[in-house]
Design a protein around this motif. Sequence first.
Motif, short mmCIF file in Angstrom:
data_model
loop_
_atom_site.label_atom_id
_atom_site.label_comp_id
_atom_site.label_asym_id
_atom_site.label_seq_id
_atom_site.Cartn_x
_atom_site.Cartn_y
_atom_site.Cartn_z
N GLN A 1 -31.02 -19.14 23.85
CA GLN A 1 -32.05 -18.13 23.58
C GLN A 1 -33.40 -18.74 23.22
OE1 GLN A 1 -31.65 -15.14 20.44
NE2 GLN A 1 -30.95 -13.85 22.09
N ASN B 1 -35.26 -10.99 25.29
CA ASN B 1 -34.07 -11.14 26.13
C ASN B 1 -34.23 -10.34 27.42
OD1 ASN B 1 -32.75 -12.82 24.40
ND2 ASN B 1 -31.25 -11.30 23.71
N ARG C 1 -23.64 -25.64 29.38
CA ARG C 1 -24.27 -24.38 29.82
C ARG C 1 -25.61 -24.68 30.48
NH1 ARG C 1 -24.53 -21.47 23.99
NH2 ARG C 1 -25.95 -20.06 25.07
N GLN C 2 -26.07 -23.73 31.27
CA GLN C 2 -27.45 -23.82 31.75
C GLN C 2 -28.36 -23.72 30.52
OE1 GLN C 2 -26.57 -20.36 34.19
NE2 GLN C 2 -27.79 -21.24 35.83
N GLY D 1 -31.09 -22.50 30.33
CA GLY D 1 -31.71 -21.18 30.37
C GLY D 1 -30.86 -20.11 29.70
N SER D 2 -29.64 -20.45 29.30
CA SER D 2 -28.82 -19.47 28.58
C SER D 2 -29.00 -19.62 27.07
CB SER D 2 -27.35 -19.61 28.96
OG SER D 2 -26.84 -20.83 28.45
N ALA E 1 -34.76 -24.45 33.93
CA ALA E 1 -33.84 -23.86 32.94
C ALA E 1 -32.56 -23.35 33.60
CB ALA E 1 -34.52 -22.72 32.19
N LEU E 2 -32.66 -22.97 34.85
CA LEU E 2 -31.47 -22.50 35.58
C LEU E 2 -30.64 -23.68 36.09
CD1 LEU E 2 -33.01 -19.53 37.62
CD2 LEU E 2 -31.30 -19.37 35.78
N GLY F 1 -34.85 -13.58 35.39
CA GLY F 1 -33.56 -13.91 36.01
C GLY F 1 -32.78 -15.00 35.31
N LEU F 2 -33.00 -15.18 34.02
CA LEU F 2 -32.23 -16.19 33.27
C LEU F 2 -30.86 -15.62 32.90
CD1 LEU F 2 -35.28 -17.46 31.27
CD2 LEU F 2 -33.92 -18.82 32.86
N PRO F 3 -29.91 -16.49 32.59
CA PRO F 3 -28.55 -16.00 32.30
C PRO F 3 -28.52 -15.11 31.07
CG PRO F 3 -28.60 -18.41 32.51
CD PRO F 3 -30.01 -17.95 32.50
N GLY F 4 -27.58 -14.17 31.06
CA GLY F 4 -27.38 -13.33 29.89
C GLY F 4 -26.85 -14.15 28.73
N ASP F 5 -27.04 -13.64 27.52
CA ASP F 5 -26.47 -14.33 26.37
C ASP F 5 -24.96 -14.39 26.52
OD1 ASP F 5 -28.94 -14.60 25.31
OD2 ASP F 5 -28.58 -13.40 23.51
N ILE F 6 -24.39 -15.39 25.92
CA ILE F 6 -22.93 -15.48 25.93
C ILE F 6 -22.38 -14.39 25.02
CG2 ILE F 6 -21.01 -16.91 25.13
CD1 ILE F 6 -22.42 -19.26 26.39
#
Lengths: 414, 375
Positions: free
Chosen positions: B270, A384, B264-265, B267-268, B256-257, A392-397
């Motif tokens: 996991q 992660n 959702r993207q 890329g979110s 992915a973004l 720079g990928l989104p954080g986990d929800i």
Amino acid sequence: MNFDDTPQEAEFRSLARAWIGANAPKQYEEELRKSSLGRTVLKNADILEVAKAWQKKKADAGWACLHWPKEYGGRGSSPIERVIWQQEEGPFGLLSRMFIIGHGMCGPTMMAFAREEHKRSYLPPLASGEKVWCQLFSEPAGGSDVAGLRTRAEKDGDDWVINGQKIWTSGAHYSDYGILLTRTDPTVPKHKGLTMFFLDMKSPGVEVRPIKQASGASDFNEVYFTNVRIPDHQRLGEVGDGWNVSLTTLMNERSAIGAAVSTGFPELFEYCSGLMLDDGPAIEDRAVRSKLANWAVKASGLKYTSMRAISALSKGERPGPENSIGKLVAGSMIQDVATYALDLQGASGVVSGEDAELAGRFQAMLLRAPGTRVEGGTDEIMRNIIAERVLGLPGDIRVDKDVPFNKIPTKGRG
Amino acid sequence: MNFDFSDDQKQLRDQARKFLTEKCSPKAVRIVLDGKASYDKELWKGLAEMGFLGVAIPEEFGGAGAGHLELCVIAEEMGRANAPVPFSSTVYLAAEALLIAGSDAQKKKWLPAIASGEAIGTLALFEGNGNPSPKNVKLTAANGVLNGIKKPVADGVIADFAVVAARTGSSGRDGDISLFLVDLKAGGVQVKSLTNLDPTRGQAEINFKDCKAEPLGAAGDGWSILTQVLDRAAVLCAFEQVGGSDRALEMGRDYALDRIAFGRQIGSFQAVKHMLADMYVSATLARSNSYYGAWALSTNAAELPEAAAAARISATQAFQHCAKNNIQVHGGMGFTWEFDCHMYYRRANAMALGLGSLTYWEDQLIDRMRKKNAA
Ligand SMILES: Cc1cc2nc3c(=O)[nH]c(=O)nc-3n(C[C@H](O)[C@H](O)[C@H](O)COP(=O)(O)OP(=O)(O)OC[C@H]3O[C@@H](n4cnc5c(N)ncnc54)[C@H](O)[C@@H]3O)c2cc1C
């Protein structure tokens, strides 16, 4: 592109080398070299005592906690000097393992958040190994999700009263002090209600219970707090700001860049070089060679990744999150290497300890490896970190992000 | 310690990236991919004008005389751009063979022509299945002429000359192999184009029939020269592979973004994040191994053989890993001809074989590590 020291670095290296050559406890060198994996034990000595003596000797001569300021027991060295020291210290560095948490995390946190008089009184004995520190973060309900912890701290006059339980606390059984993350306000979202303290582990109400690990050893503990009183002046950072304080602690883990990560590969290569299989020498077997080659390039890749990081340090750059890959790669590699070494031993691979091949080195490695993949952030958390902070990928929800802590459903173990 | 490229070298890398971004867009690569040209002639000319083809060729032979570290940074950008030009055949293989073993006259004839983009060169080593090995060389040389078939020969259709490995003895030892230089445009050869995994870099079968050839290096030295050439090329190719890995990772990350699924993207998710993190890890390990290879190559260190094999294996694995997972991140889009993912997948898998397969390099690495440990 070169591997050379700058003139200053070379001078520092030769000073360090000379001092280590003259002072290190050489009688343990061979044993330390051989026990670099699995678990470090000395046959005829108490390793804690040997470690403390070596640390004290270093401190007296100004070689302890090199990157700390002198007034707190360090040497005021640059990060690159610290790396050079680690390289020169070699297997004797293993002796400092019991101080890693104190030196790597507790000390820097104290330095950033403690009062000046506390820094001056607590840090030098920490640097010199006279006092050992532990880190009381993880709880049954909060490991990866450390902000999910439940240990309560409630204000009572000038003191705080602590109740709750910590778990997996390395070295708590021989620690004198600890840094402790607590919940001071359960009515706000979980990251906002935390507060950090340091405390005397001998305080009334602190109970340390060793946990027997999968490896059979007992290096970590459960720690119970029953009405333990901590004076307010031992608070680190503001009330409610414990999360930020703990981030400082965790960030500091990264700067120990130079410490070479164990992958088990040199041991496996050496082993295969001498091993005879049914069809001839292992090292001439196609399948063995392919396995070795694959691990060889991982091990060398890690080695040169760390050299690139050291080069950046040498130029005065700061280590970034990309340095998370060492533990991630080495952790599962060491596990796979150990599994494979035992596979090569066939049925007898099941025997461990002194009766086993190489006195059970690979067996010990196998049984310790799962911990490496969990401690200091699991493989998943490391991925992660790379995905979020490097790529720079989104954080986990985070479904509990804005919910008051006492409204979050939680389920720990047991 | 300064285990990094210098500021000047990094500047050269930026310059090469800028140039290739302009002149070698995926659209340009597709002209060759779609079979509308055998290579990108304009780009080749441009590379010559920029001085990139002769960057490691000494000035006295028409090059820039910069060195191999400079060549490494350019190689990385060639890989990143997936450049459809015979760069590796000409610059890493043919030019390096000439630099190592060529006579003064041979160097004078071919090296300036390489640096200026007039001559395309290649190495003719393989003869069907099998990895580099003296025993797999059947083509014979006698009385100054060659007879036999080489296949596959990278860029063989467009090459002007080839360095050819030939059998000149029958002792069963490495000394049976000698190298020859053949002017492919002078006749005596039949060249047939072969379809291949990566059309952006062609492959050929070359049939040598009483073909005139001049020795390159001393008779019987062929295998030892070849080993050196392959090691040097392994490092340089590793940089192309590192460039390709990074680009594939970047494409995957960007997609992915961009792409939204389940609100959702992607890329979110996991599983996707971790796949990309693992791509980053393999690309990083490959880069570090390649840097070590570059150091050994540029200093002609005794460690070069081992460093080259490690760089080769690591970079081959990383490029294959990143290229295949880049397609996975892209889902169905990734499997279309239209998206660029397959260009890198093709290149990754073709490059994995070009200097001998992973099996070959694994063997090399272990042998070399054993030798070092024994020493
Ligand atoms: C040898 C050892 C020494 C330790 N020493 C200390 C110490 O001194 N002080 C201290 O405070 N702690 C210590 N720890 C605790 C350690 O930090 C935690 O065990 C670790 O952070 C994992 O937390 P957990 O055990 O609660 O596992 P959990 O967080 O319950 O994880 C269980 C599984 O879920 C996965 N998971 C959890 N969250 C996520 C997520 N967001 N995404 C994907 N997967 C996820 C994990 O990767 C893991 O596979 C130590 C642990 C070990 C093994």
